[in-house]
Design an enzyme around this catalytic site. Structure first.
Site, PDB file in Angstrom:
ATOM      1  N   GLN A  81       0.837  -1.204   0.000  1.00  0.00           N
ATOM      2  CA  GLN A  81       0.000   0.000   0.000  1.00  0.00           C
ATOM      3  C   GLN A  81       0.869   1.250   0.000  1.00  0.00           C
ATOM      4  O   GLN A  81       2.070   1.184   0.237  1.00  0.00           O
ATOM      5  CB  GLN A  81      -0.892  -0.025   1.245  1.00  0.00           C
ATOM      6  CG  GLN A  81      -0.107  -0.228   2.538  1.00  0.00           C
ATOM      7  CD  GLN A  81      -0.867  -0.988   3.608  1.00  0.00           C
ATOM      8  OE1 GLN A  81      -2.061  -1.190   3.505  1.00  0.00           O
ATOM      9  NE2 GLN A  81      -0.167  -1.423   4.651  1.00  0.00           N
ATOM     10  N   GLY A 124      -1.223 -11.677   8.691  1.00  0.00           N
ATOM     11  CA  GLY A 124      -1.973 -12.144   9.853  1.00  0.00           C
ATOM     12  C   GLY A 124      -2.843 -13.355   9.552  1.00  0.00           C
ATOM     13  O   GLY A 124      -3.100 -14.181  10.427  1.00  0.00           O
ATOM     14  N   ASP A 137      -6.966  -5.505  14.499  1.00  0.00           N
ATOM     15  CA  ASP A 137      -6.781  -4.057  14.348  1.00  0.00           C
ATOM     16  C   ASP A 137      -6.248  -3.842  12.941  1.00  0.00           C
ATOM     17  O   ASP A 137      -5.071  -3.591  12.736  1.00  0.00           O
ATOM     18  CB  ASP A 137      -5.780  -3.581  15.402  1.00  0.00           C
ATOM     19  CG  ASP A 137      -5.424  -2.106  15.259  1.00  0.00           C
ATOM     20  OD1 ASP A 137      -6.098  -1.394  14.489  1.00  0.00           O
ATOM     21  OD2 ASP A 137      -4.465  -1.668  15.922  1.00  0.00           O
ATOM     22  N   THR A 195      -6.945  -2.856   8.566  1.00  0.00           N
ATOM     23  CA  THR A 195      -7.511  -1.897   7.626  1.00  0.00           C
ATOM     24  C   THR A 195      -8.879  -2.336   7.112  1.00  0.00           C
ATOM     25  O   THR A 195      -9.342  -3.439   7.365  1.00  0.00           O
ATOM     26  CB  THR A 195      -6.556  -1.725   6.436  1.00  0.00           C
ATOM     27  OG1 THR A 195      -5.855  -2.944   6.239  1.00  0.00           O
ATOM     28  CG2 THR A 195      -5.536  -0.645   6.701  1.00  0.00           C
ATOM     29  N   ASP A 196      -9.470  -1.470   6.344  1.00  0.00           N
ATOM     30  CA  ASP A 196     -10.773  -1.728   5.742  1.00  0.00           C
ATOM     31  C   ASP A 196     -10.643  -2.859   4.706  1.00  0.00           C
ATOM     32  O   ASP A 196      -9.538  -3.160   4.265  1.00  0.00           O
ATOM     33  CB  ASP A 196     -11.268  -0.415   5.116  1.00  0.00           C
ATOM     34  CG  ASP A 196     -11.113   0.748   6.110  1.00  0.00           C
ATOM     35  OD1 ASP A 196     -11.730   0.674   7.171  1.00  0.00           O
ATOM     36  OD2 ASP A 196     -10.335   1.668   5.834  1.00  0.00           O
TER      37      ASP A 196
HETATM   38  N1  AAT Z   1      -4.374   1.219  14.921  1.00  0.00           N
HETATM   39  C1  AAT Z   1      -5.208   1.843  13.965  1.00  0.00           C
HETATM   40  C2  AAT Z   1      -4.693   1.696  12.603  1.00  0.00           C
HETATM   41  C3  AAT Z   1      -5.094   0.751  11.723  1.00  0.00           C
HETATM   42  S1  AAT Z   1      -3.857   0.213  10.768  1.00  0.00           S
HETATM   43  C4  AAT Z   1      -4.226  -1.395  10.288  1.00  0.00           C
HETATM   44  C5  AAT Z   1      -2.967  -2.181   9.930  1.00  0.00           C
HETATM   45  O1  AAT Z   1      -3.373  -3.470   9.461  1.00  0.00           O
HETATM   46  C6  AAT Z   1      -2.095  -1.566   8.832  1.00  0.00           C
HETATM   47  O2  AAT Z   1      -0.836  -1.276   9.352  1.00  0.00           O
HETATM   48  C7  AAT Z   1      -2.024  -2.669   7.756  1.00  0.00           C
HETATM   49  O3  AAT Z   1      -0.762  -2.764   7.127  1.00  0.00           O
HETATM   50  C8  AAT Z   1      -2.352  -3.916   8.584  1.00  0.00           C
HETATM   51  N2  AAT Z   1      -2.841  -5.065   7.808  1.00  0.00           N
HETATM   52  C9  AAT Z   1      -3.685  -5.065   6.752  1.00  0.00           C
HETATM   53  N3  AAT Z   1      -3.870  -6.317   6.293  1.00  0.00           N
HETATM   54  C10 AAT Z   1      -3.128  -7.138   7.089  1.00  0.00           C
HETATM   55  C11 AAT Z   1      -2.900  -8.555   7.112  1.00  0.00           C
HETATM   56  N4  AAT Z   1      -3.470  -9.370   6.216  1.00  0.00           N
HETATM   57  N5  AAT Z   1      -2.088  -9.044   8.078  1.00  0.00           N
HETATM   58  C12 AAT Z   1      -1.497  -8.235   8.995  1.00  0.00           C
HETATM   59  N6  AAT Z   1      -1.672  -6.894   9.007  1.00  0.00           N
HETATM   60  C13 AAT Z   1      -2.479  -6.348   8.063  1.00  0.00           C
HETATM   61  C14 AAT Z   1      -6.507   0.333  11.583  1.00  0.00           C
HETATM   62  C15 AAT Z   1      -7.318   1.401  10.970  1.00  0.00           C
HETATM   63  C16 AAT Z   1      -8.782   1.165  10.985  1.00  0.00           C
HETATM   64  C17 AAT Z   1      -9.449   1.621   9.717  1.00  0.00           C
HETATM   65  C18 AAT Z   1     -10.181   2.881   9.863  1.00  0.00           C
HETATM   66  N7  AAT Z   1     -10.848   3.283   8.649  1.00  0.00           N
END
Ligand code: AAT
Length: 297
Positions: free
Chosen positions: A44, A151, A169, A171-172
């Protein structure tokens, strides 16, 4: 536009540059003094803006993830509610959470022997260590086991019953987090939870992401059971609509309100100088406006 008059009478323009998160129909804008980090990772686009209202702001693919001045709402609410309603959690797993805020809040609790955090993107960690150090403050903690990996893969390979708390925790549901919104993934989370384990996830904005919101609660209920899944809310000004939801799903008997001890919560919040969570907020957060309750009933 801020305009002031100079001694000569000419207008002096202060910096007028805005970050805007755009959706089809709504947008959120924050005025900023420049971009501090700008890297296209393998997953990303990772950016940090120096905003005037909310301090340094982390965005991924143009979407707000967290900001220095309102991060505490999200991070306190995603961690203390499960921790303070579980009999005695010893091991927690955080999926995503690369900014470090969730790990920082979990590690305020002495009960944890280990917090495992699995973040897919090391550029997020790098950006936050450099530019959001207050959020990234737990990265040096010896109880934190930081793994840079997917994850979904981690959960699939983890042993049955190996975590008391699992916090999603992430992303969308676009890009690397897409697979984190599937039935298969949550079945694996259920499997790796201990008998009295609790899963908490950020579950999007009921108003803004209504389709995903409805769907994921159906998925959680199909796995944990109809009456084992609860929704709670918090107010996060930099997220779309400002109203954000979290889900609380219990594998055993833990209940977010029946197993809550107001005195313990109060003392905890006071001891750590928390800025959002307290014993009143804990209870109030589970009171849902009718339109939200209807969406998941
Ligand atoms: N603490 C609040 C911030 C977040 S960030 C969410 C994190 O999830 C990002 O750093 C992203 O790289 C990680 N992520 C995404 N997909 C995976 C995966 N498959 N495995 C591990 N990590 C992952 C959350 C924000 C909330 C959204 C608000 N709109």
């Amino acid at each position: 536009r801020d305009e002031k008059s100079s001694e000569e009478g000419d207008p002096i323009r202060t910096r007028d540059v805005w970050f805007t998160e755009r959706d089809d129909k709504i947008a959120l804008s924050l005025k900023h003094d420049g971009k501090l980090y700008d890297v296209q990772s393998d997953f990303q686009k990772v950016e940090v803006y120096k905003t005037q209202a909310y301090g340094n702001l982390l965005t991924l693919d143009g979407m707000v993830m967290t900001s220095e001045k309102d991060e505490y709402v999200y991070h306190e609410m995603i961690t203390h509610i499960p921790t303070l309603t579980h009999p005695k959690p010893k091991r927690a797993l955080v999926i995503g959470g690369g900014d470090g805020g969730t790990a920082r809040e979990l590690l305020r609790h002495d009960c944890y022997d280990e917090v495992v955090m699995v973040e897919i993107d090391d550029k997020v960690i790098e950006a936050c260590k450099e530019h959001l150090p207050g959020i990234a403050s737990a990265f040096g903690n010896p109880k934190l086991n930081l793994i840079v990996d997917d994850g979904i893969k981690y959960v699939k390979e983890a042993a049955n019953g190996s975590f008391d708390i699992v916090i999603v925790d992430s992303t969308d549901p676009v890009g690397p987090a897409e697979g984190l919104f599937t039935v298969e993934f949550y079945k694996e989370v259920y499997r790796i939870l201990s008998d009295d384990g609790i899963m908490v996830t950020q579950s999007e904005s009921p108003r803004f992401n209504s389709k995903v919101f409805r769907e994921i609660y159906q998925v959680y209920r199909s796995i944990f059971g109809q009456d084992k899944v609860h929704c709670y809310l918090a107010y996060i000004p930099t997220y779309p609509t400002g109203m954000w939801s979290f889900s609380y799903s219990s594998k055993g008997k833990a209940h977010p309100l029946n197993d809550f001890n107001a005195e313990e919560s109060k003392a905890f919040a006071k001891k750590h100088g928390l800025k959002y969570y307290n014993e009143g907020i804990h209870q109030a957060a589970f009171a849902l406006p009718n339109f939200v309750a209807d969406m998941i009933s």
